[in-house]
Scaffold this active site. Sequence first.
Site: not given
Length: 630
Positions: A443-444, A222-225, A519, A227
Amino acid sequence: MSRTARSGPPPTPAPPSKPESPKWARGGWLLTAVMLLTLAAIVAPAFWTSPAPSVSYTEFLSKVDAGQVESVTIDDEGAVDGVQRGGATFTSRVPTALDPGQLESKLREKNVKITATKASGSLLSGLLGYLPFLLFFGFLVWAGMRAQKAAGGMGGLGAGGFGRAKAKIIEAQRPTTRFSDIAGYEGVKQEIGEIIGFLRDPARYAAAGAKGPRGVVMVGPPGTGKTLFARAVAGEASVPFLSITGSAFVEMFVGVGASRVRDLFEEARTRAPSIIFIDEIDAVGGRRGTGGGLGGHDEREQTLNQLLAEMDGFDQSSGVVVLAATNRPETLDAALLRPGRFDRQVTVPLPNQAERAAILATHIDGKHLDPDVDLDVVARGTPGFSGADLANLVNEAAINAVRDDRTVLTAADLAAARDRVLLGRRDSSNALLPEERHSVAVHESGHALVAALCEHADPVAKVTILPAGMALGATEQLPEAERHLYRESYLADLLTVRLGGRAAELVVFGEASTGAANDLAGATALAAKMVTEFGMSPSLGPVGYGSADGHDARPELLGRPYSEETQRAVDEEIARLVRAAEDRATTLLHRHRRALDSLAGQLQERETIDGDVVAAVLRDELIPVDEQAG
């Protein structure tokens, strides 16, 4: 993807023509007028006639005794309509509990003419009894007219309007989109560009004995153009463009979808050469026999059968080409994709890095950019973004600039927009407790350090402990190049980075927390793909059992394509890969405990740091990063 702004004044639109009054409107008003006049003719006399005065039974007897009554009409319910000797009328009622014989003898004694009749309701009360049926009939007429109008209905008050196709026809102003308005996708343009030549000069194909394509189905996320490509083909060929969605064919009434398919192709033939564009064709072109218990009598299957007949039956010299778009090609019926119907299947993939930079350039056209904005850097940081995602990214950046009362977009605006798209809105009110803040920082820091220490992992771009959406923190990595193939070593490093946060908690606190739930889910899914799809398990060997999204590599197998014993082996291999990745991450962080504590402290103090800080923390240790890489 988007269209670039075109120079020059806009074309002058043709003056709108006054729409002709449809037949259903004229017929509907005529029927309504006839019904109202008939009802008025029936009801009006009841209001125009003045009612006779009503007298009590005692007064009625007094008039009889005085010889003033000439005749009476009495029904079986005791209602009396009387006429006096002067012509005046009156009404009364005889109590049914009294002896009617006494009244009869008194009337005979006074020579009163007696007439008996059967009681019946008044005309008005009778009409009121039929009023619900009249209202129901009127509602059906009104609903039929509204439905026919919505469907572009023609021809009376029947249901024929439902069979009209709901296609949006763009002919008065042909599509102005061109291939030059679409950034990138040169291969896709070349593949579907032959349709333009066929529509412009079909005789050229016939002279060489070649047949133009009947249909082209565009496949992509979806959204790749997809149309936009269809509109560009219509614009380049300068032909009418009939656009409709697959769901517009299907109604609750059997046969309506097939009728709309016939009407659509008939409309296209009258406007030939023309293009029919069916968006989301999987809504009507799904595999037959899988839609439920109705089987071949299902409305969707009848619509698909009619579509197959139309595509296989229309004359190729008529100049009608069918374009379709879908993001689920695996669900389409095989008969729809065979040569002679949809001759070509064109893949419209997600844009690569260079194409993303070109797409971003089209979306920032007309906006004010700060000199520090590098579109190549933005494109590098948006892998997996479609054209629609990039348009949303630029719009979010513009909104972020407006919040700061600026009209110039900076690199910080685009970075904030990227975080907003990927992570969600940052909530400043979502304050963490001091121990939670320290846990998130550890954590990060574990994710970032493991990513910097793994040879094949993508470089760290930014680390933050600011909550956004459902995430309490984030470690962002930017790939150095666009990858299409992933080696086992890269996937093993990716697993290790995924478990770096949990490993850091184990190293520092001696126990894990719920912060690693996402994760673990991602690592487990990746390990499952490595085992069941990529053949990266020594015990199972090079066997593909199907994808995790439910589409088996062997579609003839229903359900799970392996036994319980194989499932046990798959589970053991997934657990082995995840445990090995956690052990590796824990070992690396034990070896670089000073860097872990230092990075966690800087994160708590500054909240957000970039990748250079991570590299600097590792350089300050006894073992430089360069020697570890070597």
